[in-house]
Scaffold this motif. Structure first.
Motif, PDB file in Angstrom:
ATOM      1  N   VAL A 221     -13.331  -9.592 -18.422  1.00 15.56           N
ATOM      2  CA  VAL A 221     -13.478 -10.998 -18.081  1.00 15.56           C
ATOM      3  C   VAL A 221     -12.782 -11.856 -19.135  1.00 15.56           C
ATOM      4  CG1 VAL A 221     -15.110 -12.773 -17.402  1.00 15.56           C
ATOM      5  CG2 VAL A 221     -15.776 -10.363 -17.280  1.00 15.56           C
ATOM      6  N   SER A 222     -12.107 -12.887 -18.685  1.00 13.34           N
ATOM      7  CA  SER A 222     -11.381 -13.727 -19.631  1.00 13.34           C
ATOM      8  C   SER A 222     -12.259 -14.825 -20.224  1.00 13.34           C
ATOM      9  CB  SER A 222     -10.187 -14.374 -18.917  1.00 13.34           C
ATOM     10  OG  SER A 222      -9.562 -15.285 -19.782  1.00 13.34           O
ATOM     11  N   CYS A 223     -12.124 -15.008 -21.503  1.00 14.33           N
ATOM     12  CA  CYS A 223     -12.758 -16.128 -22.199  1.00 14.33           C
ATOM     13  C   CYS A 223     -11.644 -16.859 -22.943  1.00 14.33           C
ATOM     14  CB  CYS A 223     -13.798 -15.648 -23.203  1.00 14.33           C
ATOM     15  SG  CYS A 223     -15.224 -14.837 -22.466  1.00 14.33           S
ATOM     16  N   PRO A 224     -10.921 -17.710 -22.270  1.00 13.77           N
ATOM     17  CA  PRO A 224      -9.703 -18.288 -22.862  1.00 13.77           C
ATOM     18  C   PRO A 224      -9.954 -19.121 -24.113  1.00 13.77           C
ATOM     19  CG  PRO A 224     -10.239 -19.301 -20.758  1.00 13.77           C
ATOM     20  CD  PRO A 224     -11.141 -18.134 -20.889  1.00 13.77           C
ATOM     21  N   LEU A 225     -11.179 -19.582 -24.306  1.00 12.59           N
ATOM     22  CA  LEU A 225     -11.439 -20.349 -25.518  1.00 12.59           C
ATOM     23  C   LEU A 225     -12.144 -19.503 -26.578  1.00 12.59           C
ATOM     24  CD1 LEU A 225     -12.700 -23.676 -23.891  1.00 12.59           C
ATOM     25  CD2 LEU A 225     -10.408 -23.117 -24.707  1.00 12.59           C
ATOM     26  N   GLY A 226     -12.806 -18.470 -26.117  1.00 10.22           N
ATOM     27  CA  GLY A 226     -13.501 -17.609 -27.054  1.00 10.22           C
ATOM     28  C   GLY A 226     -14.693 -18.257 -27.725  1.00 10.22           C
ATOM     29  N   THR A 227     -15.385 -19.098 -26.995  1.00 17.29           N
ATOM     30  CA  THR A 227     -16.552 -19.778 -27.572  1.00 17.29           C
ATOM     31  C   THR A 227     -17.855 -19.097 -27.159  1.00 17.29           C
ATOM     32  OG1 THR A 227     -16.702 -21.198 -25.635  1.00 17.29           O
ATOM     33  CG2 THR A 227     -15.376 -21.985 -27.486  1.00 17.29           C
ATOM     34  N   ILE A 228     -18.926 -19.522 -27.803  1.00 18.14           N
ATOM     35  CA  ILE A 228     -20.249 -19.011 -27.458  1.00 18.14           C
ATOM     36  C   ILE A 228     -20.555 -19.286 -25.983  1.00 18.14           C
ATOM     37  CG2 ILE A 228     -22.724 -19.282 -27.885  1.00 18.14           C
ATOM     38  CD1 ILE A 228     -22.146 -19.894 -30.753  1.00 18.14           C
ATOM     39  N   THR A 251     -14.071 -10.175 -27.661  1.00 17.64           N
ATOM     40  CA  THR A 251     -12.847 -10.394 -28.425  1.00 17.64           C
ATOM     41  C   THR A 251     -13.108 -11.069 -29.755  1.00 17.64           C
ATOM     42  OG1 THR A 251     -10.562 -11.157 -28.183  1.00 17.64           O
ATOM     43  CG2 THR A 251     -12.282 -12.702 -27.558  1.00 17.64           C
ATOM     44  N   ASN A 252     -14.280 -11.705 -29.876  1.00 17.85           N
ATOM     45  CA  ASN A 252     -14.668 -12.276 -31.170  1.00 17.85           C
ATOM     46  C   ASN A 252     -16.189 -12.433 -31.235  1.00 17.85           C
ATOM     47  OD1 ASN A 252     -15.382 -14.613 -29.824  1.00 17.85           O
ATOM     48  ND2 ASN A 252     -13.504 -15.692 -30.367  1.00 17.85           N
ATOM     49  N   ASP A 253     -16.666 -12.815 -32.383  1.00 23.26           N
ATOM     50  CA  ASP A 253     -18.116 -12.880 -32.561  1.00 23.26           C
ATOM     51  C   ASP A 253     -18.797 -14.006 -31.784  1.00 23.26           C
ATOM     52  OD1 ASP A 253     -18.006 -10.635 -34.045  1.00 23.26           O
ATOM     53  OD2 ASP A 253     -18.797 -11.506 -35.895  1.00 23.26           O
ATOM     54  N   PRO A 254     -18.202 -15.182 -31.706  1.00 23.66           N
ATOM     55  CA  PRO A 254     -18.870 -16.209 -30.912  1.00 23.66           C
ATOM     56  C   PRO A 254     -19.074 -15.766 -29.455  1.00 23.66           C
ATOM     57  CG  PRO A 254     -17.251 -17.223 -32.320  1.00 23.66           C
ATOM     58  CD  PRO A 254     -17.078 -15.732 -32.462  1.00 23.66           C
ATOM     59  N   ALA A 255     -18.069 -15.174 -28.885  1.00 28.52           N
ATOM     60  CA  ALA A 255     -18.225 -14.691 -27.510  1.00 28.52           C
ATOM     61  C   ALA A 255     -19.334 -13.636 -27.433  1.00 28.52           C
ATOM     62  CB  ALA A 255     -16.906 -14.129 -26.996  1.00 28.52           C
ATOM     63  N   ALA A 256     -19.361 -12.771 -28.436  1.00 27.79           N
ATOM     64  CA  ALA A 256     -20.405 -11.743 -28.467  1.00 27.79           C
ATOM     65  C   ALA A 256     -21.778 -12.386 -28.580  1.00 27.79           C
ATOM     66  CB  ALA A 256     -20.164 -10.795 -29.647  1.00 27.79           C
ATOM     67  N   MET A 257     -21.840 -13.414 -29.388  1.00 31.19           N
ATOM     68  CA  MET A 257     -23.090 -14.154 -29.551  1.00 31.19           C
ATOM     69  C   MET A 257     -23.543 -14.739 -28.227  1.00 31.19           C
ATOM     70  SD  MET A 257     -25.344 -15.633 -31.518  1.00 31.19           S
ATOM     71  CE  MET A 257     -26.636 -16.703 -30.916  1.00 31.19           C
ATOM     72  N   GLY A 258     -22.587 -15.324 -27.507  1.00 35.26           N
ATOM     73  CA  GLY A 258     -22.917 -15.864 -26.193  1.00 35.26           C
ATOM     74  C   GLY A 258     -23.431 -14.773 -25.267  1.00 35.26           C
ATOM     75  N   GLY A 278     -18.858  -7.239 -31.503  1.00 35.40           N
ATOM     76  CA  GLY A 278     -17.968  -8.396 -31.617  1.00 35.40           C
ATOM     77  C   GLY A 278     -16.728  -8.061 -32.426  1.00 35.40           C
ATOM     78  N   PHE A 279     -16.025  -9.095 -32.836  1.00 34.02           N
ATOM     79  CA  PHE A 279     -14.801  -8.900 -33.623  1.00 34.02           C
ATOM     80  C   PHE A 279     -14.677 -10.044 -34.616  1.00 34.02           C
ATOM     81  CE2 PHE A 279     -10.682  -7.622 -34.810  1.00 34.02           C
ATOM     82  CZ  PHE A 279     -10.347  -6.440 -34.149  1.00 34.02           C
ATOM     83  N   SER A 280     -14.422  -9.710 -35.859  1.00 36.50           N
ATOM     84  CA  SER A 280     -14.149 -10.627 -36.973  1.00 36.50           C
ATOM     85  C   SER A 280     -15.245 -10.647 -38.027  1.00 36.50           C
ATOM     86  CB  SER A 280     -13.922 -12.077 -36.534  1.00 36.50           C
ATOM     87  OG  SER A 280     -12.625 -12.214 -36.045  1.00 36.50           O
ATOM     88  N   ASN A 281     -16.427 -10.189 -37.630  1.00 38.46           N
ATOM     89  CA  ASN A 281     -17.537 -10.168 -38.577  1.00 38.46           C
ATOM     90  C   ASN A 281     -17.742 -11.513 -39.240  1.00 38.46           C
ATOM     91  OD1 ASN A 281     -19.665  -9.042 -40.017  1.00 38.46           O
ATOM     92  ND2 ASN A 281     -18.353  -8.450 -41.738  1.00 38.46           N
ATOM     93  N   TRP A 282     -18.065 -12.482 -38.421  1.00 36.00           N
ATOM     94  CA  TRP A 282     -18.358 -13.809 -38.946  1.00 36.00           C
ATOM     95  C   TRP A 282     -19.585 -13.743 -39.832  1.00 36.00           C
ATOM     96  CZ3 TRP A 282     -17.178 -18.917 -36.265  1.00 36.00           C
ATOM     97  CH2 TRP A 282     -15.920 -18.844 -35.628  1.00 36.00           C
ATOM     98  N   PHE A 283     -19.703 -14.775 -40.625  1.00 34.46           N
ATOM     99  CA  PHE A 283     -20.834 -14.866 -41.540  1.00 34.46           C
ATOM    100  C   PHE A 283     -22.164 -14.742 -40.808  1.00 34.46           C
ATOM    101  CE2 PHE A 283     -23.954 -17.575 -43.758  1.00 34.46           C
ATOM    102  CZ  PHE A 283     -24.050 -16.856 -44.935  1.00 34.46           C
ATOM    103  N   PHE A 284     -22.263 -15.385 -39.674  1.00 38.60           N
ATOM    104  CA  PHE A 284     -23.559 -15.427 -39.011  1.00 38.60           C
ATOM    105  C   PHE A 284     -23.945 -14.115 -38.329  1.00 38.60           C
ATOM    106  CE2 PHE A 284     -20.781 -16.891 -35.484  1.00 38.60           C
ATOM    107  CZ  PHE A 284     -21.189 -16.031 -34.492  1.00 38.60           C
ATOM    108  N   SER A 285     -22.970 -13.235 -38.148  1.00 40.49           N
ATOM    109  CA  SER A 285     -23.217 -12.059 -37.321  1.00 40.49           C
ATOM    110  C   SER A 285     -24.304 -11.158 -37.871  1.00 40.49           C
ATOM    111  CB  SER A 285     -21.918 -11.267 -37.158  1.00 40.49           C
ATOM    112  OG  SER A 285     -20.944 -12.118 -36.603  1.00 40.49           O
TER     113      SER A 285
END
Lengths: 349, 349
Positions: A221-228, A251-258, A278-285
């Motif tokens: 599924v596409s998440c073109p903005l990659g946001t939560i 594709t990134n952590d915010p999307a994973a969070m969502g 997720g991807f990028s290992n953001w601080f909040f993850s």
DNA sequence: TTAATTTTAGGAAACGTTTGCGGTTTCGAT
DNA sequence: ATCGAAACCGCAAACGTTTCCTAAAATTAA
């Protein structure tokens, strides 16, 4: 602003010698006698002489300044990259000017022009989500400005780049999910313009193929903005489908969070019902519940490498007056396994 | 680097006029005839003339550059401040050089010197955790460099500052906890050097006093670094004490996060057993479980205000050659109520 | 002693602008 | 026909350095 800083002329006048002699004395030029050098250096010390960088820049046509264009500063990943850049830049005697495109191509264009007008010695660029044409970059490149791209790169043969191995990072993440017994692994895809998006998708696909898992297009599924919000919405749709996934690789952590939010709100358990990576290992993850497994990108190191490459290019060029061969540095990712994906046993430390 | 940019001299030569005339024509000086102006502007346009900023800087003793010193870029709050600064700086024609002290006084000293040497027109400073003496700042201030302090300010009568109303923010947060029925409210105190630490403590104390709640010194614990780990450790000790708190107000969100971890690990519930409130409203705070109530600081606005103040000061000074009266801007905080503190009913919203 | 070197130093131009001041034109008015 | 004032433009200095070239002084060699 005039701060009445002491100049070479002041020292020259005080000592009754010429500015050129002072200049040479300060640089330890062999033409100058030891006594003169001593006198000059002592007076310079005493008056706290500081060379005027602006005059120097004009004289040498070199500003000792690096320009940086990033999509957004508030992203944890990018701010660590900046720290890495500043780290090597400052110790090499360069200043850093940072601009943000805010993911807008328009801003990126004006930023790059502004940096060029500031006569930066080189640029470090990570392109915006919207960037799919590159004339604005090419035109500056054509004037001979050294550039290094990082993370979100412009793939053209003539520039150095620093990237992480998104493909193998994604592959490792997917493999991990397969190892956990997941068979219906969904992928939340990122902004279509970006190379990293393709690489991550590719890694996902390769892992599936390696394990003889059939690819289900409905699970991508596409998440073109990659946001939560997007990640959440995309996951909600996935959950409603008849054949629900048992894992999600975002594709990134915010999307994973969502995705995690959607899963929990549907009354399902992570990772028992659906594992998430997720991807990028953001601080909040690490702070989520459960803590999110993610692919760590060495942001600081990336900044360091990019800056090193750029500075090398700048200094090579000022010597030999031609560009060194472009280089591509690929940094290793590291899968940080946390509870969000651990169906079996505990995290290996 | 030589990019062979076209200069005023090139235009002059091409048109057979003098550089001074070209300069004036470009600036629409009344001494120049319309025809000449037209010719100059057209040729400038055609050759894509861009003024050399470095030469300009030297000539005017003005670099159009702002220097920024912050403790750490990776903090959500500070990166939003930076965005605010860049926002107004760029639209006013200023560049921004960012340096990080990494919470080290030593680094702060070298940063401030480096910025001074780069001849920035002014500085925006938020001091490090370690900064308790201010000679390094005073010495630069004495040379007449305009400065504006933000958030973590150096309280001296002669500089403009932008702060948030930490006291009333803390008071509001504490009042909120009292309104929720909490009576034994602990406070995790921050780095002792910082004014914001004192203000937040003060607000906490005022709220208690206003409600005739006795102050229990044992409920005030120091977290000199303000990290997650410290918040956790401090809370663990609080939980072990005979008279356990029923709420925790932390000096910042990481400390509050640590408190939450400790509380959960002790098998207690948030907010039922212990309510938690943080400060700064970090990005991750809304993502915690339960979502963390926090005092929001308008970072972007703070950056904007600080930059505006500084630019005004710079331009005032270049006109009248004396400093304008220092100003202090106090920005309002906003309590973001989330589940971590809601013992009664749901969040207003 | 003189000539040839070496050592040491200074003059001046250059980087690209801006700007105070003075110098030509031009033109209408006397 | 002459004057005065606009109108328009250029010279040169300045910002603080560096560096090519030249020159004086000191040293050495003949």
């Amino acid at each position: 602003m005039k701060y009445n800083q002491v100049t070479i002329k002041d020292i020259a006048r005080e000592l009754g010698i010429s500015p050129s002699t002072v200049s040479r004395a300060l640089k330890d030029h062999p033409d100058i006698s030891p006594q003169t050098k001593k006198a000059v250096n002592e007076l310079a010390e005493k008056l706290n002489y500081q060379p005027n960088i602006v005059a120097l820049s004009l004289r040498q046509s070199k500003t000792n300044t690096l320009g940086v264009i990033i999509p957004e500063l508030v992203h944890f990943f990018f701010s660590t990259v900046i720290s890495g850049i500043e780290d090597v830049a400052y110790s090499a005697g360069y200043n850093v000017i940072i601009t943000q495109s805010n993911e807008s191509l328009q801003r990126e264009k004006t930023d790059i022009k502004a940096l060029f007008n500031s006569r930066v010695d080189g640029m470090l660029i990570s392109v915006s989500r919207e960037t799919s044409s590159f004339e604005h970059i090419e035109s500056i490149l054509a004037k001979g400005v050294p550039m290094v791209f990082f993370d979100r790169v412009y793939e053209n043969a003539n520039s150095s780049t620093v990237i992480v191995d998104d493909l193998s990072g994604a592959k490792e993440a997917t493999q991990h999910l397969i190892d956990q017994g997941c068979l219906r692994i969904a992928h939340l895809e990122g902004p279509p313009n970006l190379g990293i998006t393709k690489q991550r998708l590719e890694g996902y696909l390769e892992a599936l193929k390696d394990n003889n898992v059939a690819v289900d297009k409905d699970l991508i599924v596409s998440c073109p903005l990659g946001t939560i919000e997007e990640g959440k919405a995309a996951t909600e749709i996935l959950l409603k489908s008849s054949k629900r996934p048992d894992a999600i690789f975002a594709t990134n952590d915010p999307a994973a969070m969502g995705a995690m939010q959607a899963i929990k709100e549907a009354g399902l358990k992570i990772p028992e019902d659906i594992a998430v990576v997720g991807f990028s290992n953001w601080f909040f993850s690490a702070l989520l519940e459960p803590p999110l497994t993610s692919v760590d990108q060495p942001g600081f190191e990336m900044g360091q490498e990019a800056a090193k490459l750029l500075i090398r290019q700048i200094e090579f060029k000022s010597k030999d007056n031609e560009d060194p061969a472009p280089e591509t540095k690929v940094l290793k990712t590291r899968l940080i396994v946390r509870d969000s994906s651990l169906k079996k046993g505990k995290a290996k430390k």
